[in-house]
Design an enzyme around this catalytic site. Structure first.
Site, PDB file in Angstrom:
ATOM      1  CG  ASP A  14      -1.944  -1.081   1.319  1.00 36.57           C
ATOM      2  OD1 ASP A  14      -2.123  -1.765   0.188  1.00 36.57           O
ATOM      3  OD2 ASP A  14      -2.597  -1.311   2.227  1.00 36.57           O
TER       4      ASP A  14
ATOM      5  CD  GLU B 192      -7.310  -3.508   0.906  1.00 35.92           C
ATOM      6  OE1 GLU B 192      -6.205  -3.348   0.884  1.00 35.92           O
ATOM      7  OE2 GLU B 192      -7.944  -4.224   1.506  1.00 35.92           O
TER       8      GLU B 192
HETATM    9  O1  LIG Z   1      -5.184 -11.026   2.987  1.00 41.99           O
HETATM   10  P1  LIG Z   1      -4.025 -10.493   3.787  1.00 41.99           P
HETATM   11  O2  LIG Z   1      -2.897 -11.397   3.592  1.00 41.99           O
HETATM   12  O3  LIG Z   1      -4.611 -10.395   5.121  1.00 41.99           O
HETATM   13  O4  LIG Z   1      -3.529  -9.353   3.318  1.00 41.99           O
HETATM   14  C1  LIG Z   1      -4.584  -8.241   2.696  1.00 41.99           C
HETATM   15  C2  LIG Z   1      -4.082  -6.647   3.089  1.00 41.99           C
HETATM   16  O5  LIG Z   1      -2.764  -6.558   3.048  1.00 41.99           O
HETATM   17  C3  LIG Z   1      -2.620  -5.477   2.260  1.00 41.99           C
HETATM   18  O6  LIG Z   1      -2.164  -5.814   1.154  1.00 41.99           O
HETATM   19  C4  LIG Z   1      -1.525  -4.555   3.176  1.00 41.99           C
HETATM   20  O7  LIG Z   1      -0.250  -5.027   3.058  1.00 41.99           O
HETATM   21  P2  LIG Z   1       1.163  -4.400   3.315  1.00 41.99           P
HETATM   22  O8  LIG Z   1       1.127  -4.628   4.644  1.00 41.99           O
HETATM   23  O9  LIG Z   1       1.820  -4.567   2.215  1.00 41.99           O
HETATM   24  O10 LIG Z   1       0.716  -2.828   3.330  1.00 41.99           O
HETATM   25  C5  LIG Z   1      -3.979  -4.539   2.201  1.00 41.99           C
HETATM   26  O11 LIG Z   1      -3.779  -3.809   1.219  1.00 41.99           O
HETATM   27  C6  LIG Z   1      -4.901  -5.843   2.287  1.00 41.99           C
HETATM   28  O12 LIG Z   1      -5.852  -5.244   3.211  1.00 41.99           O
END
Ligand SMILES: O=P(O)(O)OC[C@H]1O[C@](O)(COP(=O)(O)O)[C@@H](O)[C@@H]1O
Ligand SMILES: Nc1ncnc2c1ncn2[C@@H]1O[C@H](COP(=O)(O)OP(=O)(O)O)[C@@H](O)[C@H]1O
Length: 367
Positions: free
Chosen positions: A136, A232
């Site tokens: 993000d 999202e």
């Molecule tokens: O499905 P998971 O692994 O819980 O991750 C989804 C979440 O991780 C993210 O990709 C955030 O990840 P980051 O820590 O890389 O910013 C969000 O955009 C998303 O909500």
């Protein structure tokens, strides 16, 4: 004698393998850590360090990591959960590990800070150095997170697919949902990169559905189709779940599906329809782009130099393109957000020709 371990934690992000490769190469070639078993990859995130007997420990060598940057994901798996500082310190002592590289987001880096405090309490001679990641791009202080460019590149491709669908149908609107829980960087940059988006909805800007409909109608009237990109975390007031996940994060409602249904309902009486694409996990699993790989190599080498200089409880990241070091606990003090009056968002507003009602102009003072 150096014995190093590394872990990848949190969600996936392009570039994790490039960092693992860079850290291994720097330890081996720059500092001569060539003893077999002295560069270890703990699998499953912090679980691998807390329960070393239950998770595979990979002996990393230049041969092992030679081509790992060619694919997305993490060869160490990017696990959540399992953080237990005293247990990890016990394991580090037992294995004789004196250097730990933690590759992960703000949660991971805050845990890295807690591990540093526990090691300090126990007088354990260990350097803990973090490399922050976030697809993000919402990590404070640094210019950008590794993997972000790769994510934008692949998001822009998906937007082009959405544009093909919408522009090949009468009165159609394509809706694309992109990652971005608290910040709309991916959505805004992908819209700017593709230049074919009419509405961008981000968490930083509140919006009314009526204003989205008005803009979609205007674009359909003008060119017979429209493209909407939604992050999202945008418009969560329309889809709030009230639930929390195991790590304590709020479970977000699906604003993408909500927008698709809302726009579909709005267009149906006029003979139009909505198309929907949610490429979230495709975008974060792509292999790294060239510029991102170069950035990862710089970060990885500097992480090793930082640990070798004896620093601990710190992270590395680029500030004005110089790789800097800062305390890991600072990362947990907040999240970077798009500045509503800043040039990125304003360029996005202009490029998409969004009206004031969707630009955040009304709420900018509080954003
Ligand atoms: O499905 P998971 O692994 O819980 O991750 C989804 C979440 O991780 C993210 O990709 C955030 O990840 P980051 O820590 O890389 O910013 C969000 O955009 C998303 O909500
Ligand atoms: N406040 C915390 N205290 C202890 N451990 C944490 C904390 N926040 C995160 N962690 C550990 O770091 C892991 C990754 O954090 P998470 O927030 O899920 O992802 P990210 O690092 O991408 O922000 C968690 O699964 C947990 O093991």
């Amino acid at each position: 004698q150096v014995k190093a371990a590394m872990v990848t934690c949190g969600g996936l992000c392009p570039g994790l393998n490039s960092i693992i490769r860079g850290v291994t190469h720097s330890l081996y070639y720059d500092y001569g850590v060539v003893t077999p078993g002295h560069i270890i990859g703990a699998t499953g995130g912090y679980n691998g360090l807390s329960e070393p007997d239950e998770h595979e420990m990979i002996n990393l060598t230049p041969d092992y990591v030679r081509e790992i940057h060619m694919k997305g994901g993490s060869i160490l798996k990017a696990g959540r959960g399992g953080f237990d500082a005293p247990k990890i310190c016990e394991g580090l002592k037992k294995m004789g590990i004196n250097m730990v590289f933690v590759i992960g987001g703000d949660g991971t880096q805050f845990a890295g800070h807690l591990l540093y405090e526990e090691a300090k309490k126990q007088k354990l001679p260990v350097s803990i150095v973090g490399v922050p990641k976030s697809i993000d791009n919402d990590v404070l202080f640094i210019d950008r997170t590794f993997g972000f460019d790769s994510a934008v590149e692949s998001a822009a491709t998906v937007i082009r697919n959405a544009w093909v669908e919408a522009s090949s149908c009468e009165k159609a609107c394509s809706v694309v949902k992109l990652m971005g829980r608290d910040a709309g960087f991916v959505a805004a940059h992908a819209a700017l990169a593709s230049n074919i988006v009419d509405v961008v909805l981000v968490p930083e800007v509140k919006f009314e559905l009526e204003d989205v409909y008005k803009q979609v109608d205007l674009k359909i009237k003008h060119k017979n189709f429209a493209v909407v990109v939604v992050a999202e975390g945008a418009g969560q007031e329309y889809v709030s779940t009230g639930a929390k996940d195991a790590t304590g994060h709020t479970v977000y409602g699906d604003i993408g599906v909500f927008m698709r249904d809302a726009i579909n309902k709005h267009l149906k009486p006029q003979g139009g329809r909505a198309f929907y694409i949610d490429p979230s996990y495709i975008i974060r699993s792509v292999p790294i782009t060239s510029t991102d790989h170069i950035y990862c190599s710089r970060l990885a080498h500097d992480a090793v130099h930082t640990a070798m200089r004896g620093y601990t409880g710190v992270c590395v990241g680029a500030i004005h393109n110089v790789i800097c070091m800062f305390k890991s606990k600072l990362i947990a003090s907040g999240k970077k957000k798009l500045k509503v009056r800043g040039s990125t968002w304003q360029s996005c507003v202009q490029s998409c020709q969004m009206p004031a009602s969707l630009s955040g102009a009304k709420t900018a003072a509080s954003a």
